[in-house]
Design a protein around this motif. Structure first.
Motif, mmCIF file in Angstrom:
data_model
loop_
_atom_site.group_PDB
_atom_site.id
_atom_site.type_symbol
_atom_site.label_atom_id
_atom_site.label_comp_id
_atom_site.label_asym_id
_atom_site.label_seq_id
_atom_site.Cartn_x
_atom_site.Cartn_y
_atom_site.Cartn_z
ATOM 1 N N ALA A 109 0.686 -1.004 0.526
ATOM 2 C CA ALA A 109 -0.530 -0.035 -0.463
ATOM 3 C C ALA A 109 0.789 1.052 -0.054
ATOM 4 C CB ALA A 109 -0.874 -0.762 1.489
ATOM 5 N N GLU A 110 1.977 0.746 0.498
ATOM 6 C CA GLU A 110 2.592 2.048 0.415
ATOM 7 C C GLU A 110 3.732 2.900 -0.330
ATOM 8 O OE1 GLU A 110 3.659 4.798 3.789
ATOM 9 O OE2 GLU A 110 1.328 4.008 3.738
ATOM 10 N N GLN A 111 3.741 1.393 -1.324
ATOM 11 C CA GLN A 111 4.560 1.454 -2.521
ATOM 12 C C GLN A 111 3.614 2.104 -2.788
ATOM 13 O OE1 GLN A 111 5.414 -1.932 -5.151
ATOM 14 N NE2 GLN A 111 7.443 -1.835 -4.131
ATOM 15 N N ARG A 112 2.619 1.675 -3.738
ATOM 16 C CA ARG A 112 1.042 2.536 -4.701
ATOM 17 C C ARG A 112 0.597 3.889 -3.839
ATOM 18 N NH1 ARG A 112 -1.240 -2.786 -3.504
ATOM 19 N NH2 ARG A 112 -2.437 -1.877 -1.465
ATOM 20 N N ARG A 113 0.694 4.195 -3.083
ATOM 21 C CA ARG A 113 0.967 5.210 -2.009
ATOM 22 C C ARG A 113 1.952 6.419 -3.026
ATOM 23 N NH1 ARG A 113 -1.003 8.060 3.275
ATOM 24 N NH2 ARG A 113 -0.148 9.620 3.191
ATOM 25 N N ALA A 114 3.365 6.028 -2.904
ATOM 26 C CA ALA A 114 4.583 6.438 -3.188
ATOM 27 C C ALA A 114 4.329 7.048 -4.897
ATOM 28 C CB ALA A 114 5.362 5.457 -3.051
ATOM 29 N N THR A 115 3.782 5.661 -5.332
ATOM 30 C CA THR A 115 4.275 5.762 -6.859
ATOM 31 C C THR A 115 2.506 7.458 -7.289
ATOM 32 O OG1 THR A 115 4.284 3.882 -7.529
ATOM 33 C CG2 THR A 115 3.373 5.098 -8.725
ATOM 34 N N ARG A 116 1.101 7.187 -6.629
ATOM 35 C CA ARG A 116 0.522 8.172 -6.723
ATOM 36 C C ARG A 116 0.616 9.546 -6.837
ATOM 37 N NH1 ARG A 116 -2.450 4.261 -3.999
ATOM 38 N NH2 ARG A 116 -3.268 6.151 -2.513
ATOM 39 N N TRP A 117 1.464 9.415 -5.669
ATOM 40 C CA TRP A 117 2.396 10.539 -4.812
ATOM 41 C C TRP A 117 3.190 11.815 -6.186
ATOM 42 C CZ3 TRP A 117 2.348 15.153 -3.052
ATOM 43 C CH2 TRP A 117 4.110 16.171 -2.611
ATOM 44 N N ARG A 118 4.050 10.440 -6.500
ATOM 45 C CA ARG A 118 4.857 11.350 -7.764
ATOM 46 C C ARG A 118 4.096 11.970 -8.713
ATOM 47 N NH1 ARG A 118 8.072 6.236 -5.891
ATOM 48 N NH2 ARG A 118 6.773 4.773 -8.431
ATOM 49 N N ASP A 119 2.793 11.143 -9.079
ATOM 50 C CA ASP A 119 1.790 11.525 -10.300
ATOM 51 C C ASP A 119 1.230 12.936 -9.833
ATOM 52 O OD1 ASP A 119 2.848 9.706 -12.433
ATOM 53 O OD2 ASP A 119 0.966 8.621 -11.288
ATOM 54 N N PHE A 120 1.031 12.943 -8.603
ATOM 55 C CA PHE A 120 0.260 13.916 -7.535
ATOM 56 C C PHE A 120 1.359 15.366 -8.191
ATOM 57 C CE2 PHE A 120 -1.186 16.470 -4.411
ATOM 58 C CZ PHE A 120 -2.660 16.888 -4.307
ATOM 59 N N GLU A 121 2.013 14.765 -7.082
ATOM 60 C CA GLU A 121 3.809 16.179 -7.141
ATOM 61 C C GLU A 121 3.647 17.012 -8.787
ATOM 62 O OE1 GLU A 121 8.197 16.719 -5.594
ATOM 63 O OE2 GLU A 121 7.668 15.057 -7.188
ATOM 64 N N ALA A 122 3.914 16.037 -9.407
ATOM 65 C CA ALA A 122 4.466 16.450 -11.018
ATOM 66 C C ALA A 122 3.130 16.954 -11.706
ATOM 67 C CB ALA A 122 4.422 15.580 -12.246
ATOM 68 N N ALA A 123 1.619 16.850 -11.281
ATOM 69 C CA ALA A 123 0.498 17.810 -11.419
ATOM 70 C C ALA A 123 1.238 18.841 -10.902
ATOM 71 C CB ALA A 123 -0.586 16.971 -11.012
ATOM 72 N N ALA A 124 0.950 19.253 -9.634
ATOM 73 C CA ALA A 124 1.087 20.288 -8.851
ATOM 74 C C ALA A 124 1.831 21.452 -9.833
ATOM 75 C CB ALA A 124 1.440 20.128 -7.159
ATOM 76 N N ILE A 125 3.650 20.758 -9.919
ATOM 77 C CA ILE A 125 4.566 21.875 -10.123
ATOM 78 C C ILE A 125 3.668 22.157 -11.470
ATOM 79 C CG2 ILE A 125 6.769 20.963 -11.468
ATOM 80 C CD1 ILE A 125 7.559 18.775 -9.158
ATOM 81 N N LEU A 126 3.285 21.072 -12.606
ATOM 82 C CA LEU A 126 3.464 21.551 -13.797
ATOM 83 C C LEU A 126 2.438 22.991 -13.638
ATOM 84 C CD1 LEU A 126 2.167 19.879 -16.833
ATOM 85 C CD2 LEU A 126 0.725 21.857 -16.431
ATOM 86 N N LEU A 127 0.920 23.320 -12.195
ATOM 87 C CA LEU A 127 0.116 23.837 -12.689
ATOM 88 C C LEU A 127 0.801 25.492 -12.210
ATOM 89 C CD1 LEU A 127 -2.770 22.040 -10.703
ATOM 90 C CD2 LEU A 127 -2.633 23.374 -13.111
ATOM 91 N N THR A 128 1.840 24.853 -11.264
ATOM 92 C CA THR A 128 3.002 26.481 -10.398
ATOM 93 C C THR A 128 3.539 26.707 -11.513
ATOM 94 O OG1 THR A 128 2.916 25.336 -8.325
ATOM 95 C CG2 THR A 128 4.407 26.925 -9.124
ATOM 96 N N THR A 129 4.065 25.672 -12.525
ATOM 97 C CA THR A 129 5.092 26.105 -13.419
ATOM 98 C C THR A 129 4.312 26.660 -14.236
ATOM 99 O OG1 THR A 129 6.597 24.359 -13.228
ATOM 100 C CG2 THR A 129 6.898 25.464 -15.877
ATOM 101 N N LEU A 130 3.285 26.456 -14.848
ATOM 102 C CA LEU A 130 2.342 27.770 -16.184
ATOM 103 C C LEU A 130 1.476 28.388 -15.483
ATOM 104 C CD1 LEU A 130 1.356 24.535 -18.637
ATOM 105 C CD2 LEU A 130 3.319 25.760 -18.860
ATOM 106 N N LYS A 131 1.750 28.871 -14.125
ATOM 107 C CA LYS A 131 1.160 30.105 -13.214
ATOM 108 C C LYS A 131 1.046 31.238 -14.352
ATOM 109 C CE LYS A 131 0.156 28.992 -8.686
ATOM 110 N NZ LYS A 131 0.380 29.215 -7.559
#
Length: 265
Positions: free
Chosen positions: A243-265
């Motif tokens: 479960a922790e492994q799956r959560r870490a994978t989802r977090w990487r995707d979540f973080e990338a989406a947040a970075i994209l939004l911050t980058t394109l502000k």
């Protein structure tokens, strides 16, 4: 080239409590992965072109799985994608390329389905995670009140949107004018809309996604608020390795989406 991002509903939490995962189970999960393509390039670089930025592999532009040339409006975004390509070893593992997958998904999928993608985010708002509260255990109920109510207050101040809150899982209808306010707040370009959609589906909350996009919450803070139930359970039952492994994978995707939004502000 890379694969499109695959967004989806967040996984439910096992109310019976997780048990320990064996090493054999982890190895079996790894063996289930398909064979990865071999790396075929030596150099990955971000290049400026008329109207935007591209990623090139040995001087040739990267294309999406749908054969579109990948071009983005931000140099830092192109640089980040180039770094993901550069970071590959002997094989190309799309699982380690969250930004590449997200941009591919935006160009190949979301660009041709803007209304449907925005509509999915609004549907999440209609039954948002933050509107459904636990009455027990007391610690979870307290954390939900402490960490979720400020987000609802922010939505009311920022968008004039008020949302009803209920205990339990019985559906509670939301005001139509509030959902219309959320619909009017959607990004008008496929890159940001894809990122907002991914934040929403991974967290189960359009509200947390909007808060990250507008800088009200840092990505790490929003991620924690989306997993209060899971974390409180872990305090009682302990953490499960898979479960922790799956959560870490989802977090990487979540973080990338947040970075994209911050980058394109």
């Amino acid at each position: 080239m890379g694969e499109g991002a695959k967004g989806g509903d967040p996984e439910g939490v096992d109310q019976s409590g997780p048990g320990p995962a064996s090493g054999d189970a982890i190895r079996r999960a790894a063996m289930d992965r398909p064979a990865l393509p071999k790396r075929f390039y030596a150099r990955a670089e971000a290049r400026s072109v008329d109207g935007g930025f591209r990623v090139e592999l040995d001087g040739r532009p990267v294309r999406t799985p749908g054969r579109q040339v990948v071009e983005v409006p931000s140099q830092p975004l192109a640089v980040r994608m180039a770094e993901e390509w550069s970071g590959q070893g002997e094989v190309i593992d799309p699982g380690t390329m969250p930004m590449v997958r997200l941009v591919n998904s935006a160009l190949d999928g979301v660009a041709g389905a803007m209304e449907a993608t925005a509509g999915e985010i609004v549907r999440y708002a209609g039954s948002d995670l933050l509107c459904y509260r636990a009455d027990s255990p007391v610690r979870l109920a307290s954390l939900q009140h402490e960490l979720w109510n400020p987000v609802l207050d922010w939505l009311r101040a920022r968008f004039g949107a008020r949302f009803n809150v209920a205990e339990g899982v019985m559906f509670v209808a939301q005001p139509g004018e509030s959902l219309s306010a959320i619909a009017s707040a959607m990004p008008a370009d496929p890159l940001r809309l894809a990122a907002l959609n991914l934040l929403t589906t991974l967290s189960g909350s359009a509200f947390l996604a909007l808060a990250v996009w507008h800088g009200e919450l840092e990505a790490e803070d929003a991620w924690r608020r989306a997993h209060l139930d899971e974390d409180v359970q872990a305090e009682v039952w302990g953490r499960d390795a898979l479960a922790e492994q799956r959560r870490a994978t989802r977090w990487r995707d979540f973080e990338a989406a947040a970075i994209l939004l911050t980058t394109l502000k």
